[in-house]
Design an enzyme around this catalytic site. Sequence first.
Site, PDB file in Angstrom:
ATOM      1  CB  SER A 138      37.634   0.212  16.480  1.00  0.00           C
ATOM      2  OG  SER A 138      37.057   1.275  17.202  1.00  0.00           O
ATOM      3  CE1 TYR A 151      41.732   3.704  14.730  1.00  0.00           C
ATOM      4  CE2 TYR A 151      39.460   3.742  15.524  1.00  0.00           C
ATOM      5  CZ  TYR A 151      40.742   3.219  15.580  1.00  0.00           C
ATOM      6  OH  TYR A 151      41.039   2.204  16.462  1.00  0.00           O
ATOM      7  CE  LYS A 155      41.212   0.040  13.869  1.00  0.00           C
ATOM      8  NZ  LYS A 155      42.189  -1.062  14.026  1.00  0.00           N
TER       9      LYS A 155
END
Length: 246
Positions: A138, A151, A155
């Site tokens: 991402s 998150y 990532k």
Amino acid sequence: MEAHLSFGGRRALVTGAGKGIGRAVAVALSRAGARVTALSRTAADLESLARECPGIETLCVDLADWETVEAAVGAAGPFQLLVNNAAVAELQPFLEVTRSALQRSLDVNFGAVLHVSQIVARQMIAQGVPGAIVNVSSQASKRALKDHAVYCSTKSALDMLSKVMAMELGPHKIRVNTVNPTVVMTDMGRINWSDPQKSAAMINRIPLGKFAEVDDVVNSILFLLSDKSAMTTGSSLMIDGGFLVS
């Protein structure tokens, strides 16, 4: 893209294949000639995928369950292509991050990628065939985003894991790359970014002035899996409309 790339005779495993990007990748690979195994923890999603694309084999398993994954993926292989797409996004302000959200995110976004890749890469090496792995990361791996502490961190860890995988698996002719999309207009993406104020703030930071469509990501993944990217490994392909340069 599909018309120009052929994966005939190759077997592919796609995780998180029940919905969104993973589902679209599974269908695109199947239509391009690959024998696809679609993995998801949601049986209903796999059943509808099998109806939509009858050639696809399905595997219903929770990636956080280490032993079950070992047995199920081991038995389903060997594969020459792998797309690690499954992920969870548990968004919490930093001061409110819970242990359970942290553990689940680490298990799926990082641990499962490492584990599934180990199983599949060992199969590739045992067969003595070249392989390609694409990990779906991402833009959040490169830029801090509010309420995305876990998150963003998982990532970012995934990006570095992919580089080390590329280094160690390269001598076995296995390539490993990531795609790093901005917000993607999957069903979930549309729901999460339906607030015009929230979406405008993000779009204003994207030079191309829009979010990514599912096909933008699918086409990039297929390119990185294909022989057209034969000299590319350890790379992160940004699919962010220029977000990171702004």
